[in-house]
Write an enzyme that holds these catalytic residues in place. Structure first.
Site, PDB file in Angstrom:
ATOM      1  N   ALA A   1     -24.241   1.754 -19.394  1.00  0.00           N
ATOM      2  CA  ALA A   1     -23.405   2.960 -19.426  1.00  0.00           C
ATOM      3  C   ALA A   1     -22.277   2.756 -20.425  1.00  0.00           C
ATOM      4  O   ALA A   1     -21.205   2.268 -20.080  1.00  0.00           O
ATOM      5  CB  ALA A   1     -22.852   3.277 -18.036  1.00  0.00           C
TER       6      ALA A   1
ATOM      7  N   GLN B   1      -9.320  -2.523 -51.511  1.00  0.00           N
ATOM      8  CA  GLN B   1      -9.658  -2.212 -52.907  1.00  0.00           C
ATOM      9  C   GLN B   1      -8.438  -2.360 -53.814  1.00  0.00           C
ATOM     10  O   GLN B   1      -8.536  -2.904 -54.900  1.00  0.00           O
ATOM     11  CB  GLN B   1     -10.209  -0.773 -52.969  1.00  0.00           C
ATOM     12  CG  GLN B   1     -11.037  -0.487 -54.199  1.00  0.00           C
ATOM     13  CD  GLN B   1     -12.320  -1.301 -54.246  1.00  0.00           C
ATOM     14  OE1 GLN B   1     -12.773  -1.835 -53.239  1.00  0.00           O
ATOM     15  NE2 GLN B   1     -12.889  -1.434 -55.417  1.00  0.00           N
ATOM     16  N   ILE B   2      -7.295  -1.890 -53.345  1.00  0.00           N
ATOM     17  CA  ILE B   2      -6.070  -1.977 -54.160  1.00  0.00           C
ATOM     18  C   ILE B   2      -5.650  -3.445 -54.321  1.00  0.00           C
ATOM     19  O   ILE B   2      -5.259  -3.881 -55.397  1.00  0.00           O
ATOM     20  CB  ILE B   2      -4.939  -1.123 -53.532  1.00  0.00           C
ATOM     21  CG1 ILE B   2      -5.295   0.363 -53.654  1.00  0.00           C
ATOM     22  CG2 ILE B   2      -3.580  -1.424 -54.185  1.00  0.00           C
ATOM     23  CD1 ILE B   2      -4.416   1.306 -52.832  1.00  0.00           C
TER      24      ILE B   2
ATOM     25  N   GLU C   1     -12.718   3.838 -26.378  1.00  0.00           N
ATOM     26  CA  GLU C   1     -12.216   5.116 -25.833  1.00  0.00           C
ATOM     27  C   GLU C   1     -13.022   6.306 -26.375  1.00  0.00           C
ATOM     28  O   GLU C   1     -12.496   7.405 -26.563  1.00  0.00           O
ATOM     29  CB  GLU C   1     -10.705   5.253 -26.027  1.00  0.00           C
ATOM     30  CG  GLU C   1      -9.978   4.112 -25.308  1.00  0.00           C
ATOM     31  CD  GLU C   1      -8.545   4.380 -24.939  1.00  0.00           C
ATOM     32  OE1 GLU C   1      -8.146   5.531 -24.821  1.00  0.00           O
ATOM     33  OE2 GLU C   1      -7.822   3.379 -24.735  1.00  0.00           O
TER      34      GLU C   1
ATOM     35  N   THR D   1     -16.790   6.742 -28.938  1.00  0.00           N
ATOM     36  CA  THR D   1     -17.151   6.592 -30.355  1.00  0.00           C
ATOM     37  C   THR D   1     -16.854   7.903 -31.105  1.00  0.00           C
ATOM     38  O   THR D   1     -16.680   8.965 -30.492  1.00  0.00           O
ATOM     39  CB  THR D   1     -18.665   6.317 -30.495  1.00  0.00           C
ATOM     40  OG1 THR D   1     -19.372   7.442 -29.949  1.00  0.00           O
ATOM     41  CG2 THR D   1     -19.089   5.049 -29.769  1.00  0.00           C
TER      42      THR D   1
END
Ligand code: COS
Length: 382
Positions: A129, A336-337, A363, A365
């Site tokens: 579940a 990336q930066i 909490e 998806t």
């Protein structure tokens, strides 16, 4: 009840300073040790962080949802594992009791929850579940003035530290769905209750999740939360609220990562100048800022609606969906930066990249949020 403006500002300022001066310097250590130092947990208790959402009469700060979200944004500016230490007491571990508890139950547990002496966990998920939380199989069978619990709960946050669990069980086997579910307050030291080892996870080291096993655990009838068959509703209402809190944390992490990206881009030189001068870098910063602002607007507006007494099931799902996806993108752009420096551990950026991944899962998806948003929108006719 809302705080007056000055007190609210003081609280936010205190939390911001605690995060900046006390927690941020410990981020790498907490990750390496997979533990938050005891003295830091004690300071969190002293600051009242365990009791942010607990009514004042039980020793908490009784923040409104909007205030709780503002504080959660501040807490998001550091490793999310810190917030997790008291997050269950503020949210999913306590709110079933606050919303559905009897006076006796509240008087017994809430003061300890507010002070942080009692750690709480929310035990809904099971091996079979996850998203289908109406399918809980943990059984609670009435036997005199007790229920006898048998089953397994999975991925339960703070279970290794918890003294009190809100446990969703099936009391009516003839009702397979939500209607057969009942909630209980279960104390940790009851015979037959055992907690598994913390799982190894992708991120958020220092925060722990474990199995909780129930082997003929006898729980007094007096510890049932709400009526028989009301447990699914308890869980969903707790989650409606929890999803807003998580949205606010996502915004805090995003703001932190944007600030780190800006600082790095301003200082890092390539082609003879700061990379912040390059429009392709600016584009990433602009996208992150825009999405973060949008998530904040949606989250805060929804929090105010909830404070005004409106049902926010759809809006809270939308906020959680948007904010958790947003912070994933912001973390990706931050790597990336930073470039190569983002991929190695030194700057902590890769750690945040891993830490934020769970926001799209727990909490509810992103796909569960989409289902909730679509259902409610269809119900309302637009
Ligand atoms: N507030 C109050 N009641 C609610 C509710 C809410 N937010 N959501 C559902 N309910 C009620 C419904 O009204 C319905 O009651 P009636 O039978 O009286 O009409 C009952 O609960 C069943 O609802 P529903 O039919 O929507 O249940 P589903 O099994 O279809 O489940 C989802 C819906 C998928 C949305 C739900 O199971 C869910 O949120 N799953 C994810 C759980 C989760 O977040 N897990 C994370 C673990 S905690 S970290």
């Amino acid at each position: 009840m809302a705080l007056d403006l000055e007190t609210r500002e003081q609280l936010i300022d205190t939390v911001r300073r605690f995060v900046t001066e006390r927690l941020r310097p410990l981020e790498a250590k907490v990750s390496e040790d997979d533990a938050i130092p005891d003295e830091v947990l004690a300071e969190m208790r002293e600051l009242g962080l365990y009791g942010l959402s607990i009514p004042e009469e039980f020793g908490g700060l009784n923040l409104s949802m909007e205030e709780e979200c503002l504080v959660a944004v501040e807490l998001g500016r550091t490793s999310p594992a810190f917030r997790s230490a008291f997050g269950t007491n503020v949210g999913i571990g306590s709110q079933g009791l606050v919303m559905f508890g009897t006076d006796e139950q509240k008087a017994k547990y809430l003061p300890g929850i507010a002070s942080g002496e009692i750690i709480t966990s929310f035990a809904l998920t099971e091996p079979e579940a996850g998203s289908d939380s109406a399918n809980v199989q943990t059984k609670a069978v009435l036997d005199g003035d007790h229920y006898v619990l048998n089953g397994v709960k999975r991925f339960i946050t703070n279970a290794n530290k918890a003294h009190l669990f809100t446990v969703m069980t099936r009391t009516d086997p003839s009702k397979p769905g939500a209607g057969g579910v009942s909630a209980f307050l279960v104390e940790r030291d009851l015979p037959g209750l055992s907690v598994g080892k913390p799982e190894k996870k992708m991120g958020q080291q220092g925060a722990h999740i474990c199995d909780v096993n129930f082997d003929n655990v006898r729980v007094p009838v007096a510890n049932r939360l709400g009526r028989e068959g009301e447990g699914f509703k308890v869980a969903m209402q707790v989650l409606d609220r929890g999803r807003l809190h998580i949205s606010a944390v996502c915004i805090g992490v995003a703001e932190r990562l944007i600030a780190d990206s800006v600082a790095y881009a301003t200082e890092r030189k390539q082609f003879g100048q700061a990379i912040s001068n390059f429009q392709l870098i600016q584009g990433m910063i602009a996208d992150s800022k825009t999405e973060s602002l949008a998530a904040k607007a949606l989250t805060m507006e929804t929090a105010r609606k909830r404070d005004a007494g409106q049902s926010v099931t759809m809006e809270a799902a939308a906020a959680k969906y948007f904010a958790s996806e947003m912070v994933g993108k912001v973390a990706d752009r931050a790597v990336q930066i930073f470039g190569g420096a983002g991929y190695v551990a030194d700057h902590g950026i890769e750690r945040f990249y891993r830490d934020v991944r769970i926001f799209r899962i727990y909490e509810g998806t992103s796909q569960v949020q989409q289902v909730v948003i679509a259902r409610e929108t269809l119900k309302r006719g637009g």
